[in-house]
Design an enzyme around this catalytic site. Sequence first.
Site, PDB file in Angstrom:
ATOM      1  N   PRO A  85      72.556  77.916  42.674  1.00 36.72           N
ATOM      2  CA  PRO A  85      73.437  79.051  42.381  1.00 36.72           C
ATOM      3  C   PRO A  85      72.934  79.770  41.145  1.00 36.72           C
ATOM      4  CG  PRO A  85      74.472  76.975  41.750  1.00 36.72           C
ATOM      5  CD  PRO A  85      73.173  76.618  42.382  1.00 36.72           C
ATOM      6  N   MET A  86      72.661  81.075  41.268  1.00 42.64           N
ATOM      7  CA  MET A  86      72.161  81.849  40.127  1.00 42.64           C
ATOM      8  C   MET A  86      72.924  83.165  40.046  1.00 42.64           C
ATOM      9  SD  MET A  86      68.039  81.241  40.440  1.00 42.64           S
ATOM     10  CE  MET A  86      68.009  81.352  42.241  1.00 42.64           C
ATOM     11  N   CYS A  94      75.975  75.526  33.510  1.00 41.90           N
ATOM     12  CA  CYS A  94      75.590  76.831  32.973  1.00 41.90           C
ATOM     13  C   CYS A  94      75.545  76.785  31.445  1.00 41.90           C
ATOM     14  CB  CYS A  94      76.555  77.917  33.429  1.00 41.90           C
ATOM     15  SG  CYS A  94      76.148  79.538  32.715  1.00 41.90           S
ATOM     16  N   LYS A 121      77.187  70.286  39.954  1.00 41.48           N
ATOM     17  CA  LYS A 121      75.879  70.554  39.352  1.00 41.48           C
ATOM     18  C   LYS A 121      76.043  70.473  37.843  1.00 41.48           C
ATOM     19  CE  LYS A 121      71.887  73.607  39.345  1.00 41.48           C
ATOM     20  NZ  LYS A 121      71.695  74.151  38.003  1.00 41.48           N
ATOM     21  N   ASN A 141      66.758  69.118  39.945  1.00 43.43           N
ATOM     22  CA  ASN A 141      66.593  70.551  39.701  1.00 43.43           C
ATOM     23  C   ASN A 141      65.860  70.745  38.377  1.00 43.43           C
ATOM     24  OD1 ASN A 141      68.696  73.096  38.407  1.00 43.43           O
ATOM     25  ND2 ASN A 141      67.119  73.457  39.900  1.00 43.43           N
ATOM     26  N   GLY A 142      64.955  71.713  38.376  1.00 41.32           N
ATOM     27  CA  GLY A 142      64.244  72.036  37.142  1.00 41.32           C
ATOM     28  C   GLY A 142      62.745  72.035  37.324  1.00 41.32           C
ATOM     29  N   ASP A 143      62.134  73.208  37.221  1.00 48.23           N
ATOM     30  CA  ASP A 143      60.670  73.367  37.227  1.00 48.23           C
ATOM     31  C   ASP A 143      59.995  73.102  38.567  1.00 48.23           C
ATOM     32  OD1 ASP A 143      61.062  73.859  34.568  1.00 48.23           O
ATOM     33  OD2 ASP A 143      60.147  72.001  33.841  1.00 48.23           O
ATOM     34  N   GLY A 192      65.537  77.033  41.818  1.00 45.73           N
ATOM     35  CA  GLY A 192      66.189  78.184  41.222  1.00 45.73           C
ATOM     36  C   GLY A 192      65.210  79.299  40.936  1.00 45.73           C
ATOM     37  N   ARG A 193      64.708  79.344  39.689  1.00 39.84           N
ATOM     38  CA  ARG A 193      63.919  80.488  39.245  1.00 39.84           C
ATOM     39  C   ARG A 193      62.674  80.739  40.097  1.00 39.84           C
ATOM     40  NH1 ARG A 193      63.074  79.057  33.151  1.00 39.84           N
ATOM     41  NH2 ARG A 193      63.248  76.953  34.019  1.00 39.84           N
TER      42      ARG A 193
END
Length: 329
Positions: free
Chosen positions: A18-19, A102, A141, A204-206, A228-229
């Site tokens: 979710p972003m 967040c 999350k 999650n992450g990278d 995500g990103r």
Amino acid sequence: MVKIRNIELGEFPLLLAPMEDVSDPPFRALCKESGADLMYTEFISSEGLIRDAAKSVAKLDIYEYERPIGIQIFGSEIESMKEAARIIEKTNPDIIDINYGCPVKKVACKGAGAGILQDIPKMIRLTEEIVKSTSLPVTVKTRLGWDDNSKHIYEVAERLQDVGIEALSIHGRTRKQMYKGEADWTLIGDVKNNPRMHIPIFGNGDIDTPEKAVEYKNKYGVDGVMIGRASIGYPWIFREIKHYIETKEHLDGPTFKERLDVTRRHLEMSVKWKGETLGVIEMKRHYTNYFKGIPHFKEYRTKLVTSFDLQEVRDTLDEIELKFTELVE
């Protein structure tokens, strides 16, 4: 087979994170086409939802082709969060997700999002109340902790499971780190390999390459990864990771024509859903990745990200097609 209650997600699901201002219906449609197994909406303010704020209510829009889909909420007041969960249930998503991750100041400093990591007992009470208030599966999350001195995710995960959540996504940074530095997956692996845990654990992450997804899958044993990103302006990452997992070979990236076609589709869907002004503005963050790696593109990228006029953006995309199709293909 990884499952959240009776929702089957495949052997190693790929989740769209979710972003805010990114994971809206237009972008989710493109990620679903590329193979995302579970997607979440942009996070929704519980206070905004119960006040019937237009922006919050609009984020409840979900479509059948997106399923399974989770609606994510954030807030710090237990009664407001319970009421928001009841409102969400009426829109019939597959999952309700709680955002405890967040790091943005305006959210965290009000005790919501990652802010609640400073008050773990409240986090557990709030989660338990939401689980009790809905018949839908509840997922969470969160992050490793508030800072390096409070990485309590191992114990927090157990307690969240004990009050009834049915899956947990962990971002491998603290709130203090924001999005800086490298994500630390060691604790995510510890949570997954805790014999007490029986719910799916997503890391999650990278995750920005197929190799990294496979490496972390094997090294940390997670049930799936949340992206995500790396998906912004590049929904193809889902299909590339899936292909690599299945074949150990790289899938060719999208052709220039595919990049251009998807950019146009995304733009038109964005304008249709959000209106011309906002639709054009919120596309800007995607252009860099849509055309990443194309030589001598800087002038056109600048045009795309500085224009606020829909027809001007369409004209620029037409120019790009004329100038680059033969050069790139």
